[in-house]
Scaffold this motif. Structure first.
Motif, mmCIF file in Angstrom:
data_model
loop_
_atom_site.group_PDB
_atom_site.id
_atom_site.type_symbol
_atom_site.label_atom_id
_atom_site.label_comp_id
_atom_site.label_asym_id
_atom_site.label_seq_id
_atom_site.Cartn_x
_atom_site.Cartn_y
_atom_site.Cartn_z
ATOM 1 N N LEU A 257 4.810 3.032 6.938
ATOM 2 C CA LEU A 257 5.143 1.656 7.286
ATOM 3 C C LEU A 257 6.536 1.643 7.877
ATOM 4 C CD1 LEU A 257 4.174 -1.296 7.118
ATOM 5 C CD2 LEU A 257 5.330 -1.426 4.915
ATOM 6 N N SER A 258 6.640 1.203 9.112
ATOM 7 C CA SER A 258 7.952 1.178 9.761
ATOM 8 C C SER A 258 8.767 0.021 9.215
ATOM 9 C CB SER A 258 7.797 1.063 11.276
ATOM 10 O OG SER A 258 7.089 -0.110 11.601
ATOM 11 N N ALA A 259 10.057 0.229 9.137
ATOM 12 C CA ALA A 259 10.953 -0.822 8.662
ATOM 13 C C ALA A 259 10.959 -1.956 9.677
ATOM 14 C CB ALA A 259 12.359 -0.259 8.491
ATOM 15 N N PRO A 260 10.937 -3.203 9.205
ATOM 16 C CA PRO A 260 10.956 -4.329 10.143
ATOM 17 C C PRO A 260 12.266 -4.370 10.919
ATOM 18 C CG PRO A 260 11.146 -5.110 7.872
ATOM 19 C CD PRO A 260 10.901 -3.627 7.817
ATOM 20 N N ALA A 261 12.184 -4.798 12.161
ATOM 21 C CA ALA A 261 13.379 -4.901 13.009
ATOM 22 C C ALA A 261 14.319 -5.937 12.419
ATOM 23 C CB ALA A 261 12.978 -5.286 14.417
ATOM 24 N N ILE B 274 0.882 -1.165 0.000
ATOM 25 C CA ILE B 274 0.000 0.000 0.000
ATOM 26 C C ILE B 274 0.918 1.212 0.000
ATOM 27 C CG2 ILE B 274 -1.836 1.258 1.162
ATOM 28 C CD1 ILE B 274 -2.637 -1.378 2.530
ATOM 29 N N ILE B 275 0.814 2.024 -1.057
ATOM 30 C CA ILE B 275 1.719 3.150 -1.265
ATOM 31 C C ILE B 275 0.911 4.444 -1.327
ATOM 32 C CG2 ILE B 275 3.461 4.149 -2.830
ATOM 33 C CD1 ILE B 275 4.322 1.448 -1.713
ATOM 34 N N CYS B 276 1.441 5.515 -0.747
ATOM 35 C CA CYS B 276 0.806 6.825 -0.842
ATOM 36 C C CYS B 276 0.982 7.343 -2.272
ATOM 37 C CB CYS B 276 1.424 7.799 0.161
ATOM 38 S SG CYS B 276 0.780 9.476 0.004
ATOM 39 N N ALA B 277 -0.126 7.497 -3.007
ATOM 40 C CA ALA B 277 -0.099 7.977 -4.386
ATOM 41 C C ALA B 277 -0.420 9.462 -4.471
ATOM 42 C CB ALA B 277 -1.084 7.180 -5.240
#
Length: 119
Positions: free
Chosen positions: A103-107, A14-17
């Motif tokens: 979206l936070s980067a995965p640890a 899901i991307i901000c367009a």
């Protein structure tokens, strides 16, 4: 009409367009639309919903300005619902979420670098 919940975990991305913008309730006066429950200004964000080999861009309303959401950024959407509507011969589907955030980067807990959703 009933609101239909959407399972966002089924999307590969899901991307901000279209960046967040306040929703206008009255174009003549410039009055902004306000959420009835929270009293917060409503914002609209264009989101590109991707799954498999297809993508759709939908406008999603959210109460309050989504902090940190920018064009092209992967985002997380909470409580996304679709509500069919009809008014004076026109019809469509309105999308609403309780929250949109980057979206936070995965640890980095033992996962290989470069592995992301859908890979």
């Amino acid at each position: 009409m009933a609101s239909l919940p959407i399972d966002t975990s089924k999307f590969t991305a899901i991307i901000c367009a279209v960046p967040p913008a306040p929703r206008v309730a009255n174009r003549e006066t410039g009055q902004l639309r306000v959420d009835r429950e929270t009293g917060r200004t409503m914002f609209q964000v264009g989101l590109c919903l991707m799954t498999g080999g297809s993508a759709d861009v939908v406008n999603v309303s959210v109460p309050g300005e989504p902090s940190g959401v920018q064009l092209g950024m992967p985002v997380q959407v909470r409580d996304l619902v679709a509500t069919p509507w009809e008014n004076e011969g026109r019809h469509g589907v309105a999308f609403r979420a309780s929250e949109i955030r980057p979206l936070s980067a995965p640890a980095a807990s033992g996962t290989a670098a470069g592995k992301g959703a859908g890979q």
